[in-house]
Design a protein around this motif. Structure first.
Motif, PDB file in Angstrom:
ATOM      1  N   UNK A 178      42.911  25.464  32.435  1.00  0.00           N
ATOM      2  CA  UNK A 178      43.918  24.503  31.982  1.00  0.00           C
ATOM      3  C   UNK A 178      44.431  24.813  30.589  1.00  0.00           C
ATOM      4  N   UNK A 179      43.680  25.573  29.827  1.00  0.00           N
ATOM      5  CA  UNK A 179      44.023  25.879  28.430  1.00  0.00           C
ATOM      6  C   UNK A 179      45.102  26.974  28.383  1.00  0.00           C
ATOM      7  N   UNK A 180      45.466  27.386  27.183  1.00  0.00           N
ATOM      8  CA  UNK A 180      46.417  28.492  27.022  1.00  0.00           C
ATOM      9  C   UNK A 180      45.876  29.743  27.705  1.00  0.00           C
ATOM     10  N   UNK A 181      46.740  30.401  28.436  1.00  0.00           N
ATOM     11  CA  UNK A 181      46.303  31.561  29.235  1.00  0.00           C
ATOM     12  C   UNK A 181      45.626  32.603  28.352  1.00  0.00           C
ATOM     13  N   UNK A 182      44.596  33.241  28.923  1.00  0.00           N
ATOM     14  CA  UNK A 182      43.933  34.356  28.228  1.00  0.00           C
ATOM     15  C   UNK A 182      43.990  35.582  29.120  1.00  0.00           C
ATOM     16  N   UNK A 183      44.657  36.617  28.604  1.00  0.00           N
ATOM     17  CA  UNK A 183      44.778  37.883  29.332  1.00  0.00           C
ATOM     18  C   UNK A 183      44.213  38.957  28.415  1.00  0.00           C
ATOM     19  N   UNK A 184      42.917  39.203  28.520  1.00  0.00           N
ATOM     20  CA  UNK A 184      42.212  40.014  27.521  1.00  0.00           C
ATOM     21  C   UNK A 184      41.329  41.056  28.175  1.00  0.00           C
ATOM     22  N   UNK A 185      41.244  42.205  27.544  1.00  0.00           N
ATOM     23  CA  UNK A 185      40.323  43.237  28.011  1.00  0.00           C
ATOM     24  C   UNK A 185      39.538  43.756  26.810  1.00  0.00           C
ATOM     25  N   UNK A 186      38.242  43.843  26.956  1.00  0.00           N
ATOM     26  CA  UNK A 186      37.382  44.401  25.918  1.00  0.00           C
ATOM     27  C   UNK A 186      36.773  45.684  26.453  1.00  0.00           C
ATOM     28  N   UNK A 187      36.972  46.774  25.741  1.00  0.00           N
ATOM     29  CA  UNK A 187      36.380  48.050  26.150  1.00  0.00           C
ATOM     30  C   UNK A 187      35.482  48.546  25.029  1.00  0.00           C
ATOM     31  N   UNK A 188      34.205  48.730  25.363  1.00  0.00           N
ATOM     32  CA  UNK A 188      33.241  49.212  24.369  1.00  0.00           C
ATOM     33  C   UNK A 188      33.090  50.723  24.471  1.00  0.00           C
ATOM     34  N   UNK A 189      33.045  51.365  23.309  1.00  0.00           N
ATOM     35  CA  UNK A 189      32.848  52.810  23.282  1.00  0.00           C
ATOM     36  C   UNK A 189      31.788  53.145  22.242  1.00  0.00           C
ATOM     37  N   UNK A 190      31.384  54.406  22.211  1.00  0.00           N
ATOM     38  CA  UNK A 190      30.411  54.822  21.197  1.00  0.00           C
ATOM     39  C   UNK A 190      31.013  54.776  19.794  1.00  0.00           C
ATOM     40  N   UNK A 191      32.320  54.708  19.705  1.00  0.00           N
ATOM     41  CA  UNK A 191      32.990  54.720  18.398  1.00  0.00           C
ATOM     42  C   UNK A 191      33.593  53.375  18.015  1.00  0.00           C
ATOM     43  N   UNK A 192      33.310  52.338  18.766  1.00  0.00           N
ATOM     44  CA  UNK A 192      33.862  51.043  18.425  1.00  0.00           C
ATOM     45  C   UNK A 192      34.365  50.304  19.649  1.00  0.00           C
ATOM     46  N   UNK A 193      34.750  49.048  19.401  1.00  0.00           N
ATOM     47  CA  UNK A 193      35.170  48.165  20.494  1.00  0.00           C
ATOM     48  C   UNK A 193      36.657  47.846  20.385  1.00  0.00           C
ATOM     49  N   UNK A 194      37.349  48.126  21.474  1.00  0.00           N
ATOM     50  CA  UNK A 194      38.781  47.829  21.563  1.00  0.00           C
ATOM     51  C   UNK A 194      38.969  46.491  22.264  1.00  0.00           C
TER      52      UNK A 194
END
Lengths: 310, 310
Positions: B225-241
């Motif tokens: 019901x809240x504001x839409x969330x369209x998110x992707x989290x990708x973890x790598x050995x060099x940091x998190x996108x």
């Protein structure tokens, strides 16, 4: 003649009834070992794990994988990475993505990958394919009915997510259909009947569309108490073909025709030998994609619970 | 510069909000007509049927098809057979078999087929793809939640068999994921929540497996019901996108990064122009195959009925 040392991974009913005799009947394969966590076959070296086999027997160049589809991808991936040729029981993957990835891996590794469809080698299939090749298809019907209690007694994985239910056998019909037809089909409607207590369908009603308005229907049902019926009827402008007994026999306008194929598993191993000698792979993912498409488009119906011991 | 006369088939919300402005912004396309059985757009020639358009306007060399996936195959087939270039809104087919057949037909006819994935052109996607190209992926998570009443008000086809339910938007996440990752994934488990009165899922929980034990999970839900969330989290050995707002923005270890893409539909039409000038096609069926695989492996859960007007 060179002899290929082959291992079987997954020593269940299909391995004992079909793979082992088919290998034994050929001079160009030698069953050198099995991989099974629950014991192997009398007189054949067994390894508990694939890793053990790959370590111990670099001379075994081919592995036939006969276990259920869900655990097969990882084993195939490891075997390919170890430079072994791989034969996959049908279906060639638990998902369409698995099949695509295995094809890419085998190509990169330079090994043979054979995604087998045993029903395609049934005695009458090649003759029907040849007869249909030049005909105009006008319609058709698949009737694929058997008693799951008789043909899959006590099998639990077929009812789990990914077990595919009635498509575990119904995909054999689709492997024949895609082999014999000179045109491509696509699933248009799909009604799947799920027992209320199971995660896989016990029956499927499908409608396939071909070119020029051609329709082929499929009626697959595991609740059939009578003698199993594995039949396909293909109508053409020149007559009606019936494939009977899972492809073992055929008729044209009701008249029995010659069926001179190799038989299912002898045909599978003949084809594997041919692929190995040519350094080629053969993986047709169309039957599995039709099944995935049937799930994608499905209308679900909840039906009576299914109990093995009922 | 040559100008391509293009028609839009299917004049709904996505055509009005996105396709028509994107075409208007370019000098190399001219919106020459529409095909719609329920009226077109003020000031633009409309044809009731595709057959009428194909007959009347041989000068229109390209057709963008924006109607729902189920009727799209037949229209695309006819347009290709008439020698027209075809752009397909996502997904490129109602089934994986349709996509494969359309690819084959376009190749045989020598026309361009563009299976678009508009989310791939969101501003941050290309930058994230480039950043991830040389990284080792260690895990990830997709969060794709929106209020179906807000984003799909009154749409009935999304709930019918083949309408795909939450995957109608969730496939956008998968189109981004397959674009940005340097490795292939496969669905391993899938839990789909079906409203008791509907034939398509309102929510999906997926687990994807990549190489080396990498796992990427996806949580798609239309009951948010809240504001839409369209998110992707990708973890790598060099940091998190983190890719946010459907790919419009991105952060690296929480720090905002530059996002300089063309925007979704401007990017779609820029790509189509590029394909036409090169005489190439571009149809990536991986997002749709992941969806089909998710249905194939699904554990179904029955949840509260869904009513549009509730």
């Amino acid at each position: 003649m060179s002899v290929t040392k082959i291992a079987i991974m997954g020593v269940g009913k299909i391995a004992r009834d079909q793979h082992i005799p088919a290998i034994a009947a050929r001079d160009d394969f030698e069953l050198a070992a099995t991989v099974s966590g629950s014991g192997g076959v009398d007189g054949i070296e067994n390894h508990d794990t694939l890793a053990d086999l790959l370590d111990a027997r670099p001379d075994i160049s081919a592995i036939a994988m006969t276990m259920p589809p869900m655990p097969r991808f990882d084993a195939a991936r490891r075997a390919i990475a170890a430079g072994r040729h791989v034969m996959l029981e049908k279906p060639p993957g638990a998902t369409t993505s698995e099949v695509r990835q295995l094809i890419d891996m085998a190509r990169a590794a330079g090994v043979t990958l054979h995604g087998t469809w045993h029903s395609r080698h049934a005695d009458a299939v090649a003759s029907v394919r040849q007869w249909l090749a030049t005909r105009t298809i006008t319609g058709g019907h698949i009737l694929w009915k058997e008693n799951v209690r008789e043909w899959h007694p006590g099998q639990q994985w077929i009812w789990q997510p990914g077990g595919m239910g009635v498509f575990d056998t119904g995909i054999n019909a689709l492997s024949i259909l895609t082999e014999i037809l000179p045109v491509d089909l696509r699933v248009r409607t799909s009604v799947l009947s799920f027992p209320a207590n199971r995660d896989a369908p016990i029956a499927a009603d499908l409608v396939f569309a071909g070119p020029d308005g051609v329709t082929i229907t499929a009626d697959m049902d595991w609740r059939y108490a009578d003698t199993a019926r594995w039949e396909q009827t293909i109508k053409t402008e020149d007559g009606t073909v019936k494939l009977l007994e899972g492809g073992a026999r055929w008729t044209l306008d009701g008249v029995k025709q010659k069926a001179e194929g190799p038989g299912e598993y002898p045909g599978v191993y003949a084809r594997f030998a041919e692929l190995l000698s040519r350094g080629e792979s053969d993986v047709d993912d169309r039957p599995l994609r039709h099944v995935a498409d049937a799930f994608l488009l499905a209308k679900h119906i909840s039906v009576d619970p299914f109990h093995d011991d009922a």
